[in-house]
Design a protein around this motif. Structure first.
Motif, PDB file in Angstrom:
ATOM      1  N   GLY A 140       0.812  -1.209   0.000  1.00  0.00           N
ATOM      2  CA  GLY A 140       0.000   0.000   0.000  1.00  0.00           C
ATOM      3  C   GLY A 140       0.846   1.259   0.000  1.00  0.00           C
ATOM      4  O   GLY A 140       0.547   2.225  -0.723  1.00  0.00           O
ATOM      5  N   LEU A 141       1.909   1.276   0.798  1.00  0.00           N
ATOM      6  CA  LEU A 141       2.775   2.453   0.824  1.00  0.00           C
ATOM      7  C   LEU A 141       3.517   2.615  -0.492  1.00  0.00           C
ATOM      8  O   LEU A 141       3.687   3.734  -0.984  1.00  0.00           O
ATOM      9  CB  LEU A 141       3.772   2.347   1.986  1.00  0.00           C
ATOM     10  N   ALA A 142       3.935   1.497  -1.090  1.00  0.00           N
ATOM     11  CA  ALA A 142       4.626   1.574  -2.377  1.00  0.00           C
ATOM     12  C   ALA A 142       3.728   2.193  -3.443  1.00  0.00           C
ATOM     13  O   ALA A 142       4.166   3.032  -4.245  1.00  0.00           O
ATOM     14  CB  ALA A 142       5.088   0.183  -2.807  1.00  0.00           C
ATOM     15  N   ARG A 143       2.444   1.806  -3.457  1.00  0.00           N
ATOM     16  CA  ARG A 143       1.517   2.380  -4.444  1.00  0.00           C
ATOM     17  C   ARG A 143       1.329   3.874  -4.195  1.00  0.00           C
ATOM     18  O   ARG A 143       1.281   4.672  -5.147  1.00  0.00           O
ATOM     19  CB  ARG A 143       0.172   1.658  -4.377  1.00  0.00           C
ATOM     20  N   ILE A 166       3.450   5.937  -2.789  1.00  0.00           N
ATOM     21  CA  ILE A 166       4.689   6.634  -3.167  1.00  0.00           C
ATOM     22  C   ILE A 166       4.790   6.763  -4.673  1.00  0.00           C
ATOM     23  O   ILE A 166       5.237   7.806  -5.195  1.00  0.00           O
ATOM     24  CB  ILE A 166       5.912   5.883  -2.598  1.00  0.00           C
ATOM     25  N   GLU A 167       4.392   5.739  -5.395  1.00  0.00           N
ATOM     26  CA  GLU A 167       4.436   5.811  -6.853  1.00  0.00           C
ATOM     27  C   GLU A 167       3.570   6.948  -7.377  1.00  0.00           C
ATOM     28  O   GLU A 167       3.939   7.628  -8.339  1.00  0.00           O
ATOM     29  CB  GLU A 167       3.989   4.479  -7.452  1.00  0.00           C
ATOM     30  N   ARG A 168       2.427   7.164  -6.742  1.00  0.00           N
ATOM     31  CA  ARG A 168       1.588   8.299  -7.142  1.00  0.00           C
ATOM     32  C   ARG A 168       2.294   9.615  -6.866  1.00  0.00           C
ATOM     33  O   ARG A 168       2.256  10.538  -7.674  1.00  0.00           O
ATOM     34  CB  ARG A 168       0.255   8.262  -6.390  1.00  0.00           C
ATOM     35  N   LEU A 169       2.938   9.704  -5.699  1.00  0.00           N
ATOM     36  CA  LEU A 169       3.634  10.942  -5.349  1.00  0.00           C
ATOM     37  C   LEU A 169       4.841  11.186  -6.237  1.00  0.00           C
ATOM     38  O   LEU A 169       5.176  12.342  -6.542  1.00  0.00           O
ATOM     39  CB  LEU A 169       4.073  10.897  -3.879  1.00  0.00           C
ATOM     40  N   GLU A 170       5.503  10.109  -6.632  1.00  0.00           N
ATOM     41  CA  GLU A 170       6.707  10.244  -7.451  1.00  0.00           C
ATOM     42  C   GLU A 170       6.397  10.526  -8.911  1.00  0.00           C
ATOM     43  O   GLU A 170       7.279  10.949  -9.662  1.00  0.00           O
ATOM     44  CB  GLU A 170       7.555   8.975  -7.349  1.00  0.00           C
ATOM     45  N   VAL A 178       9.959   3.985   3.733  1.00  0.00           N
ATOM     46  CA  VAL A 178       9.803   5.152   4.604  1.00  0.00           C
ATOM     47  C   VAL A 178      10.684   6.291   4.119  1.00  0.00           C
ATOM     48  O   VAL A 178      10.267   7.463   4.089  1.00  0.00           O
ATOM     49  CB  VAL A 178      10.126   4.780   6.065  1.00  0.00           C
ATOM     50  N   GLN A 179      11.915   5.969   3.724  1.00  0.00           N
ATOM     51  CA  GLN A 179      12.807   7.016   3.226  1.00  0.00           C
ATOM     52  C   GLN A 179      12.297   7.606   1.917  1.00  0.00           C
ATOM     53  O   GLN A 179      12.369   8.819   1.701  1.00  0.00           O
ATOM     54  CB  GLN A 179      14.220   6.463   3.038  1.00  0.00           C
ATOM     55  N   ARG A 180      11.770   6.767   1.040  1.00  0.00           N
ATOM     56  CA  ARG A 180      11.211   7.287  -0.216  1.00  0.00           C
ATOM     57  C   ARG A 180      10.011   8.185   0.051  1.00  0.00           C
ATOM     58  O   ARG A 180       9.854   9.229  -0.604  1.00  0.00           O
ATOM     59  CB  ARG A 180      10.802   6.119  -1.118  1.00  0.00           C
ATOM     60  N   LEU A 181       9.192   7.804   1.010  1.00  0.00           N
ATOM     61  CA  LEU A 181       8.067   8.665   1.378  1.00  0.00           C
ATOM     62  C   LEU A 181       8.574   9.998   1.909  1.00  0.00           C
ATOM     63  O   LEU A 181       8.065  11.062   1.536  1.00  0.00           O
ATOM     64  CB  LEU A 181       7.203   7.971   2.431  1.00  0.00           C
ATOM     65  N   GLY A 182       9.577   9.944   2.767  1.00  0.00           N
ATOM     66  CA  GLY A 182      10.130  11.175   3.311  1.00  0.00           C
ATOM     67  C   GLY A 182      10.628  12.117   2.233  1.00  0.00           C
ATOM     68  O   GLY A 182      10.429  13.327   2.308  1.00  0.00           O
ATOM     69  N   CYS A 183      11.252  11.557   1.212  1.00  0.00           N
ATOM     70  CA  CYS A 183      11.800  12.394   0.142  1.00  0.00           C
ATOM     71  C   CYS A 183      10.713  13.134  -0.632  1.00  0.00           C
ATOM     72  O   CYS A 183      10.994  14.128  -1.312  1.00  0.00           O
ATOM     73  CB  CYS A 183      12.632  11.539  -0.812  1.00  0.00           C
ATOM     74  N   GLN A 184       9.466  12.667  -0.541  1.00  0.00           N
ATOM     75  CA  GLN A 184       8.358  13.356  -1.216  1.00  0.00           C
ATOM     76  C   GLN A 184       7.766  14.483  -0.369  1.00  0.00           C
ATOM     77  O   GLN A 184       7.020  15.307  -0.887  1.00  0.00           O
ATOM     78  CB  GLN A 184       7.253  12.344  -1.548  1.00  0.00           C
ATOM     79  N   MET A 185       8.093  14.533   0.906  1.00  0.00           N
ATOM     80  CA  MET A 185       7.467  15.500   1.793  1.00  0.00           C
ATOM     81  C   MET A 185       7.786  16.937   1.408  1.00  0.00           C
ATOM     82  O   MET A 185       6.951  17.830   1.541  1.00  0.00           O
ATOM     83  CB  MET A 185       7.881  15.255   3.243  1.00  0.00           C
TER      84      MET A 185
END
Length: 216
Positions: A13-16, A18-22, A58-65
């Motif tokens: 779920g988090l990967a999906r 993040i893909e939207r955010l990226e 978690v790190q990839r999510l952080g990079c989108q913040m």
């Protein structure tokens, strides 16, 4: 097995998300309310034992913040506990490393004077580069730290950072040629702008002086 399945589902779920955010213009397409709600749901099923995969996510999510509006970013950090824990851990590590550097470098320079300034050993700024570079490499610490830790942890981190940045930018380096110190000073100035620049300008000197006066 159930715990493993829940962990895998949370990671997917988090990967999906993040893909939207990226995706190109992703953050602008994500509705803040929906993002926060999804992160809350994921946080509820996220397992506290980190795996390399979960840490990467978690790190990839952080990079989108940093790409989100400030208000949305802060709500996202509050909604997804693992991101806040990651930032808190990085703040504590940075504070410990910076304090160690301050203790070692400034104690050695305390009796040295050159034109009224303490003199740092030639290798002092080289040793400072590593903890500063680690902060630069995870820019989401800046976006997230206000909601990732309590007031004491935030002040401890900012005080350690400000003292190290001031030492790096204001003190003389022992030796005729301190050109090697320039990259570290540039990095210190960049982090000072990032963490201590408000609309009225650089508040690090006044904030640091005020904070130190409280401890006298």
């Amino acid at each position: 097995m159930a715990a493993a399945g829940a962990t895998a589902a949370a990671e997917r779920g988090l990967a999906r998300l993040i893909e939207r955010l990226e995706a190109e213009d992703g953050p602008e397409k994500v509705q803040p309310g929906r993002l926060v709600a999804e992160l809350k749901d994921l946080s509820n099923i996220w397992r506290p034992t980190p795996s390399p995969r979960s840490q990467e996510l978690v790190q990839r999510l952080g990079c989108q913040m940093a790409r989100l509006a400030e208000g949305t970013c802060l709500k996202a950090v509050a909604a997804f506990g693992p991101l806040g824990e990651d930032v808190k851990r990085r703040m504590a590590l940075a504070a410990a490393c910076l304090n160690a550097w301050l203790g070692e470098s400034l104690q050695a320079a305390s009796d040295s004077q050159e034109q009224g300034c303490r003199v740092l050993a030639e290798d002092a700024l080289e040793k400072l580069e590593e903890p500063l570079r680690r902060l630069e490499e995870v820019p989401y610490v800046f976006c997230c730290y206000r909601r990732a830790a309590d007031a004491y942890a935030r002040v401890r981190f900012l005080l350690s950072l400000a003292l190290a940045l001031r030492a790096a930018t204001e003190q003389t380096v022992n030796g005729d040629d301190d050109s090697a110190a320039s990259p570290v000073r540039e990095l210190a100035e960049k982090l000072a702008r990032q963490f201590f620049h408000l609309p009225q300008g650089n508040v690090m000197p006044s904030w640091l002086d005020g904070r130190l006066a409280r401890y006298d």
